[in-house]
Write an enzyme that holds these catalytic residues in place. Structure first.
Site, PDB file in Angstrom:
ATOM      1  N   ASN A 162       0.812  -1.230   0.000  1.00 11.14           N
ATOM      2  CA  ASN A 162       0.000   0.000   0.000  1.00 11.14           C
ATOM      3  C   ASN A 162       0.841   1.274   0.000  1.00 11.14           C
ATOM      4  O   ASN A 162       0.388   2.321  -0.436  1.00 11.14           O
ATOM      5  CB  ASN A 162      -0.959   0.003   1.190  1.00 11.14           C
ATOM      6  CG  ASN A 162      -0.291  -0.350   2.492  1.00 11.14           C
ATOM      7  OD1 ASN A 162       0.323  -1.409   2.617  1.00 11.14           O
ATOM      8  ND2 ASN A 162      -0.384   0.521   3.465  1.00 11.14           N
ATOM      9  N   GLN A 196      -4.693  -4.059  -2.174  1.00  9.12           N
ATOM     10  CA  GLN A 196      -4.184  -3.078  -3.146  1.00  9.12           C
ATOM     11  C   GLN A 196      -3.961  -3.699  -4.525  1.00  9.12           C
ATOM     12  O   GLN A 196      -3.567  -2.997  -5.455  1.00  9.12           O
ATOM     13  CB  GLN A 196      -2.886  -2.436  -2.636  1.00  9.12           C
ATOM     14  CG  GLN A 196      -3.023  -1.681  -1.327  1.00  9.12           C
ATOM     15  CD  GLN A 196      -3.784  -0.360  -1.450  1.00  9.12           C
ATOM     16  OE1 GLN A 196      -4.047   0.141  -2.551  1.00  9.12           O
ATOM     17  NE2 GLN A 196      -4.148   0.220  -0.323  1.00  9.12           N
ATOM     18  N   SER A 216     -11.051  -5.112   0.025  1.00 13.87           N
ATOM     19  CA  SER A 216     -11.801  -4.011   0.623  1.00 13.87           C
ATOM     20  C   SER A 216     -12.437  -3.136  -0.462  1.00 13.87           C
ATOM     21  O   SER A 216     -11.741  -2.742  -1.416  1.00 13.87           O
ATOM     22  CB  SER A 216     -10.828  -3.184   1.471  1.00 13.87           C
ATOM     23  OG  SER A 216     -11.507  -2.164   2.127  1.00 13.87           O
ATOM     24  N   HIS A 218     -13.602   0.015  -0.408  1.00 13.97           N
ATOM     25  CA  HIS A 218     -13.322   1.458  -0.529  1.00 13.97           C
ATOM     26  C   HIS A 218     -11.977   1.774  -1.168  1.00 13.97           C
ATOM     27  O   HIS A 218     -11.666   2.934  -1.411  1.00 13.97           O
ATOM     28  CB  HIS A 218     -13.452   2.152   0.839  1.00 13.97           C
ATOM     29  CG  HIS A 218     -12.343   1.898   1.799  1.00 13.97           C
ATOM     30  ND1 HIS A 218     -11.387   2.840   2.072  1.00 13.97           N
ATOM     31  CD2 HIS A 218     -12.039   0.825   2.558  1.00 13.97           C
ATOM     32  CE1 HIS A 218     -10.532   2.353   2.976  1.00 13.97           C
ATOM     33  NE2 HIS A 218     -10.930   1.136   3.285  1.00 13.97           N
ATOM     34  N   THR A 254     -26.787  -9.094   9.707  1.00 13.73           N
ATOM     35  CA  THR A 254     -27.479  -8.714   8.471  1.00 13.73           C
ATOM     36  C   THR A 254     -26.488  -8.059   7.525  1.00 13.73           C
ATOM     37  O   THR A 254     -25.708  -7.196   7.927  1.00 13.73           O
ATOM     38  CB  THR A 254     -28.646  -7.765   8.801  1.00 13.73           C
ATOM     39  OG1 THR A 254     -29.488  -8.438   9.724  1.00 13.73           O
ATOM     40  CG2 THR A 254     -29.439  -7.385   7.553  1.00 13.73           C
ATOM     41  N   CYS A 351      -2.759   5.504   7.806  1.00 12.78           N
ATOM     42  CA  CYS A 351      -2.950   5.190   9.220  1.00 12.78           C
ATOM     43  C   CYS A 351      -1.920   5.893  10.088  1.00 12.78           C
ATOM     44  O   CYS A 351      -2.173   6.220  11.225  1.00 12.78           O
ATOM     45  CB  CYS A 351      -2.826   3.689   9.456  1.00 12.78           C
ATOM     46  SG  CYS A 351      -3.812   2.758   8.334  1.00 12.78           S
TER      47      CYS A 351
HETATM   48  N1  PLP Z   1      -4.510  -4.149   3.748  1.00 11.24           N
HETATM   49  C1  PLP Z   1      -4.017  -3.173   2.987  1.00 11.24           C
HETATM   50  C2  PLP Z   1      -2.865  -3.465   2.075  1.00 11.24           C
HETATM   51  C3  PLP Z   1      -4.554  -1.896   3.058  1.00 11.24           C
HETATM   52  O1  PLP Z   1      -4.061  -0.923   2.284  1.00 11.24           O
HETATM   53  C4  PLP Z   1      -5.629  -1.664   3.942  1.00 11.24           C
HETATM   54  C5  PLP Z   1      -6.178  -0.292   4.108  1.00 11.24           C
HETATM   55  O2  PLP Z   1      -5.423   0.661   4.192  1.00 11.24           O
HETATM   56  C6  PLP Z   1      -6.132  -2.712   4.706  1.00 11.24           C
HETATM   57  C7  PLP Z   1      -5.540  -3.945   4.592  1.00 11.24           C
HETATM   58  C8  PLP Z   1      -7.300  -2.543   5.647  1.00 11.24           C
HETATM   59  O3  PLP Z   1      -8.459  -2.342   4.902  1.00 11.24           O
HETATM   60  P1  PLP Z   1      -9.851  -1.839   5.577  1.00 11.24           P
HETATM   61  O4  PLP Z   1      -9.562  -0.482   6.098  1.00 11.24           O
HETATM   62  O5  PLP Z   1     -10.840  -1.866   4.509  1.00 11.24           O
HETATM   63  O6  PLP Z   1     -10.167  -2.788   6.650  1.00 11.24           O
END
Ligand code: PLP
Length: 400
Positions: A162, A196, A216, A218, A254, A351
């Site tokens: 990421n 990613q 994920s 988003h 749900t 983060c």
């Molecule tokens: N793994 C990777 C490589 C990510 O970039 C992210 C989010 O930044 C996550 C896991 C966690 O994803 P989520 O926030 O949708 O739980």
């Protein structure tokens, strides 16, 4: 002349906007097709059909079976589920007094090492957790892995990083894991973080033998709060959430139908390893097009900052992520400068960018400490338009 204000969003590895097609799909489930997929009346059946359509899309994209897809609240939950499944299985099978051996890539997203640490503690598992070293390109040390594999009970490797966009050598890892299984008659349970990678590189579950993979919504133009876990039929599974028995009893609660509908819509625009996209009109650029976008951004950045150093190994990365450092400039200064020009980028990972600390990913790559503490990530999504790119390039030149 000053440009009219417009945000240039180059932080797509943190999150993406929700595309209109995805927002429309979500809206439809909130305004008209709002049934509970577990209800047996027509509204419930309509909702169930949306859920199962999204599952078919996810399975098609991964070349897997629909029974192997479990919708979750996101990748973090999918990671917990996989890790709890792995650890409980290992604990139950381990002869007493024997130590469990677990390894994960040293550049994994925090969700993996934190979950391992947490659940190993909560399950009182006697375990040795090791980080797999990486080289200066962020590539996993395959010799290290080959040596350790026969002793390993669990393994976690990400598909695409990421922070840097580095693509992991999953084909080589799979080969090592499979060889180990053949020789030993036993192989570690293997989790792949595919967050990613989705929409950027194909992950074929029939070619790569990982047991679990997390995704994920988003990160690929669907809303926050939806994701899924791929759990191979042959892999042990222990539900993290129990209750009403949704998701075939694998994840009660749900379902987030608006989120799943939106994510399912987006997945429909992705080709699978052996199937075309469901929706004909392309939403995402091809890899060569994205590479062209990246080289134009690289050229603009190099023009503005001639001493720029790229921390992303360009030849071994997805084209949508750039990570760079500029000698003499702290990442906060670069971020503020970009922000004032309307360009949203981040320092390292989202983060940790509230308190900018040196990037542990770049540290693991053994880069000079100034590069680790002054790193900036610029990431765009595969749906970036030519017009948005041009605007971004113009704004970058204004920064200069
Ligand atoms: N793994 C990777 C490589 C990510 O970039 C992210 C989010 O930044 C996550 C896991 C966690 O994803 P989520 O926030 O949708 O739980």
């Amino acid at each position: 002349m000053q440009r009219a204000f417009r945000q240039i969003y180059f932080d797509c590895n943190a999150t993406t906007p929700v595309l209109p097609v995805a927002a429309d799909a979500a809206m439809e489930t909130m305004r008209s097709l709002y049934g509970n997929p577990s209800s047996t009346h027509l509204s419930g059946l309509q909702a169930k059909a949306i859920l199962e359509r999204a599952r078919r899309e996810a399975a098609r994209v991964l070349n897997s079976d629909t029974s192997e897809i479990i919708f979750t609240s996101g990748a973090t939950e999918a990671i917990q589920t996989a890790i709890v499944s792995m650890l409980i299985t290992i604990r139950d099978a381990l002869p007493s007094g024997q130590e469990a051996r677990i390894a994960y890539g040293s550049t994994e997203h925090k969700a993996v090492p934190e979950a391992l640490e947490h659940w190993v503690g909560k399950l009182a598992l006697n375990a040795r957790i090791e980080k797999i070293p990486v080289d200066a390109q962020g590539k996993l040390d395959l010799a290290w892995l080959r040596d350790r594999l026969p002793q390993l009970h669990a393994l976690a490797t990400m598909a695409v990083n990421n922070e840097t966009g580095a693509v992991a050598p999953l084909v080589e890892v799979a080969k090592l894991v499979d060889e180990c299984g053949l020789k030993q008659g036993r192989r570690p349970l293997w989790l792949v973080d595919g967050v990613q990678a989705l929409g950027k590189i194909a992950l074929d579950t029939r070619q790569l033998s990982f047991d679990y993979a997390c995704f994920s919504g988003h990160k690929l133009y669907a809303p926050k709060g939806v994701g899924f876990l791929f759990a191979r039929k042959s892999a042990p599974f222990v539900p993290l959430m129990v209750g009403g028995g949704q998701e075939s009893g694998n994840r009660s609660g749900t379902e987030n139908l608006p989120g799943v509908a939106a994510f399912g819509k987006i997945l429909g625009y992705l080709p699978g390893p052996s199937s075309p996209a469901t929706h004909g009109d392309p939403l995402f650029h091809s890899e060569p097009e994205l590479e062209n976008f990246r080289s134009r951004i690289v050229a603009a950045l190099t023009e503005i900052f001639p001493r720029i150093v790229f921390n992303t190994p360009l030849a071994h990365s997805v084209p949508t992520t750039l990570n760079f450092s500029i000698p003499g400039m702290a990442s906060k200064e670069i971020l503020d400068l970009f922000d004032s020009a309307g360009i949203r980028v981040s320092a390292g990972s989202a983060c940790s960018s509230a308190a900018i600390k040196p990037s542990y990913v770049l540290q693991a790559m053994n880069l000079d400490s100034w590069r680790c503490s002054a790193a900036v990530r610029l990431s765009f999504g595969p749906a970036l338009s030519e017009e948005e790119l041009e605007e971004g390039l113009l704004a970058l030149r204004e920064v200069g």
